[in-house]
Write an enzyme that holds these catalytic residues in place. Structure first.
Site, PDB file in Angstrom:
ATOM      1  N   ILE A 144       0.838  -1.200   0.000  1.00  0.00           N
ATOM      2  CA  ILE A 144       0.000   0.000   0.000  1.00  0.00           C
ATOM      3  C   ILE A 144       0.871   1.247   0.000  1.00  0.00           C
ATOM      4  O   ILE A 144       0.557   2.243  -0.654  1.00  0.00           O
ATOM      5  CB  ILE A 144      -0.958  -0.005   1.201  1.00  0.00           C
ATOM      6  CG1 ILE A 144      -1.962  -1.161   1.080  1.00  0.00           C
ATOM      7  CG2 ILE A 144      -1.712   1.315   1.310  1.00  0.00           C
ATOM      8  CD1 ILE A 144      -2.929  -1.274   2.245  1.00  0.00           C
TER       9      ILE A 144
ATOM     10  N   LYS B 271      -4.540  -0.098  15.992  1.00  0.00           N
ATOM     11  CA  LYS B 271      -5.164   0.688  14.933  1.00  0.00           C
ATOM     12  C   LYS B 271      -6.304   1.547  15.481  1.00  0.00           C
ATOM     13  O   LYS B 271      -6.506   2.681  15.045  1.00  0.00           O
ATOM     14  CB  LYS B 271      -5.670  -0.235  13.826  1.00  0.00           C
ATOM     15  CG  LYS B 271      -4.560  -0.873  13.002  1.00  0.00           C
ATOM     16  CD  LYS B 271      -3.713   0.170  12.302  1.00  0.00           C
ATOM     17  CE  LYS B 271      -2.732  -0.453  11.326  1.00  0.00           C
ATOM     18  NZ  LYS B 271      -1.928   0.570  10.597  1.00  0.00           N
TER      19      LYS B 271
ATOM     20  N   TYR C 151      -3.302  -5.918  16.961  1.00  0.00           N
ATOM     21  CA  TYR C 151      -3.472  -5.196  15.700  1.00  0.00           C
ATOM     22  C   TYR C 151      -4.669  -4.255  15.781  1.00  0.00           C
ATOM     23  O   TYR C 151      -4.556  -3.049  15.524  1.00  0.00           O
ATOM     24  CB  TYR C 151      -3.638  -6.174  14.534  1.00  0.00           C
ATOM     25  CG  TYR C 151      -3.726  -5.475  13.201  1.00  0.00           C
ATOM     26  CD1 TYR C 151      -2.582  -4.969  12.595  1.00  0.00           C
ATOM     27  CD2 TYR C 151      -4.947  -5.296  12.564  1.00  0.00           C
ATOM     28  CE1 TYR C 151      -2.655  -4.310  11.376  1.00  0.00           C
ATOM     29  CE2 TYR C 151      -5.032  -4.634  11.344  1.00  0.00           C
ATOM     30  CZ  TYR C 151      -3.880  -4.144  10.759  1.00  0.00           C
ATOM     31  OH  TYR C 151      -3.958  -3.474   9.557  1.00  0.00           O
TER      32      TYR C 151
ATOM     33  N   VAL D 107      -7.101  -6.396   1.912  1.00  0.00           N
ATOM     34  CA  VAL D 107      -6.476  -6.278   0.596  1.00  0.00           C
ATOM     35  C   VAL D 107      -6.116  -7.666   0.084  1.00  0.00           C
ATOM     36  O   VAL D 107      -5.483  -8.455   0.794  1.00  0.00           O
ATOM     37  CB  VAL D 107      -5.222  -5.387   0.664  1.00  0.00           C
ATOM     38  CG1 VAL D 107      -4.550  -5.303  -0.703  1.00  0.00           C
ATOM     39  CG2 VAL D 107      -5.588  -3.992   1.163  1.00  0.00           C
ATOM     40  N   ALA D 108      -6.505  -7.980  -1.139  1.00  0.00           N
ATOM     41  CA  ALA D 108      -6.220  -9.287  -1.740  1.00  0.00           C
ATOM     42  C   ALA D 108      -4.719  -9.465  -1.888  1.00  0.00           C
ATOM     43  O   ALA D 108      -4.049  -8.640  -2.519  1.00  0.00           O
ATOM     44  CB  ALA D 108      -6.903  -9.398  -3.096  1.00  0.00           C
TER      45      ALA D 108
ATOM     46  N   ASP E   5      11.249   2.977   5.143  1.00  0.00           N
ATOM     47  CA  ASP E   5      10.930   1.578   5.403  1.00  0.00           C
ATOM     48  C   ASP E   5      12.166   0.898   5.964  1.00  0.00           C
ATOM     49  O   ASP E   5      13.229   1.518   6.097  1.00  0.00           O
ATOM     50  CB  ASP E   5      10.441   0.878   4.129  1.00  0.00           C
ATOM     51  CG  ASP E   5       9.301  -0.099   4.404  1.00  0.00           C
ATOM     52  OD1 ASP E   5       9.427  -0.878   5.374  1.00  0.00           O
ATOM     53  OD2 ASP E   5       8.297  -0.085   3.668  1.00  0.00           O
TER      54      ASP E   5
ATOM     55  N   SER F  39      -7.381   0.693  10.097  1.00  0.00           N
ATOM     56  CA  SER F  39      -7.870  -0.586   9.594  1.00  0.00           C
ATOM     57  C   SER F  39      -9.327  -0.733  10.006  1.00  0.00           C
ATOM     58  O   SER F  39      -9.756  -0.151  11.017  1.00  0.00           O
ATOM     59  CB  SER F  39      -7.054  -1.742  10.178  1.00  0.00           C
ATOM     60  OG  SER F  39      -7.678  -2.991   9.960  1.00  0.00           O
TER      61      SER F  39
END
Length: 267
Positions: free
Chosen positions: A24, A183, A179, A211-212, A43, A156
């Site tokens: 993303i 978020k 998680y 997300v796939a 990153d 999320s």
């Protein structure tokens, strides 16, 4: 009155994107660079950081820089906004996209709640919530100076609603408490900062849906059946939301959490 093209133009502005070499994150970097922004890609993987920064510069003819660091390293984190501003001339947009998603070697993540590890919980909160707090705090002087400062935090759906664990039946996937809690905390930090940093800096968040990414077909089928749009998300689905919140298209928008989830949380 400004045209839409003028409102979305980011020429002369600098964006810092954490997790910028991820799936993303790269989509976000592309959206910002295509709109004319200079982009700092932050990153952990030096090779991916440099590859992404180089590609952006070549593809969109903008100035870029790579920043390789671990967000758990507070001293390096808080020094980053100043380095970005010094090299690229300003810091106008901050996108907190990096997230701990259990890809490290730490145990006690995608397992039943009773087996989830306190150490892994702490690691997730450090990356997903504490690091954005520290980075935003360090970046605030430059964002205020910008006059058009915009912070976009990436939450999320699981920061808004609880998980349906039946989605994960008979798969190796899981849904850890850390998680969703981290978020959810980031979304509330967004609301807090939207009033505290106003009117100089706007602060909003985006909550992507699933997300796939090659998940277990059983999970995918269940997820899609529960999504009004009938499919999982792609990285490209997030680009418009990011550009909207980063640019003057949303000049009077702050403190908002934009769900980009195909309607997942609508029922």
């Amino acid at each position: 009155m400004k045209s839409i093209e003028e409102l979305m133009d980011l020429t002369g502005r600098t964006a810092l994107v954490t997790g910028g070499a991820g799936y993303i994150g790269q989509a976000f970097c592309d959206a910002l660079a295509e709109s004319g922004a200079k982009v700092a890609v932050l990153d952990m993987d030096a090779d991916r950081v440099n590859e992404t920064a180089t590609r952006l510069a070549e593809q969109w003819s903008v100035e870029t820089m790579g920043v390789t660091l671990n967000l758990a390293d507070e001293k390096t984190v808080v020094a980053t906004p100043g380095k970005v501003a010094a090299k690229l001339g300003s810091l106008d947009i901050l996108v907190n996209c990096a997230a701990f998603v259990g890809t490290s070697k730490l145990t006690g993540w995608g397992v039943p709640f009773e087996e989830q590890s306190v150490d892994t919980w702490r690691a997730a909160l450090e990356t997903n919530l504490t690091a954005p707090f520290a980075l935003i705090q360090a970046a605030t002087p430059w964002l205020r100076e910008s006059g058009r400062g915009s912070i976009v935090n990436i939450g999320s759906t699981y920061g808004v609603v609880g998980p349906d664990m039946s989605l994960y039946d008979d798969t190796k996937m899981g849904n850890p408490a850390a998680y969703g809690a981290s978020k959810g905390g980031l979304i509330q930090l967004t609301r807090y900062l939207s009033t505290v940093l106003a009117p100089d800096v706007r602060v909003n968040s985006i909550c992507p849906g699933g997300v796939a990414r090659g998940q277990d077909p059983k999970f995918v089928a269940r997820y899609e059946a529960r999504t009004p749009m009938g499919r999982m998300a792609t990285e490209e689905d997030m680009k418009g939301a990011l550009l909207y919140l980063a640019s003057d298209l949303s000049a009077y928008v702050t403190g908002q959490n934009l769900m980009v989830d195909g309607g997942w949380t609508a029922w």
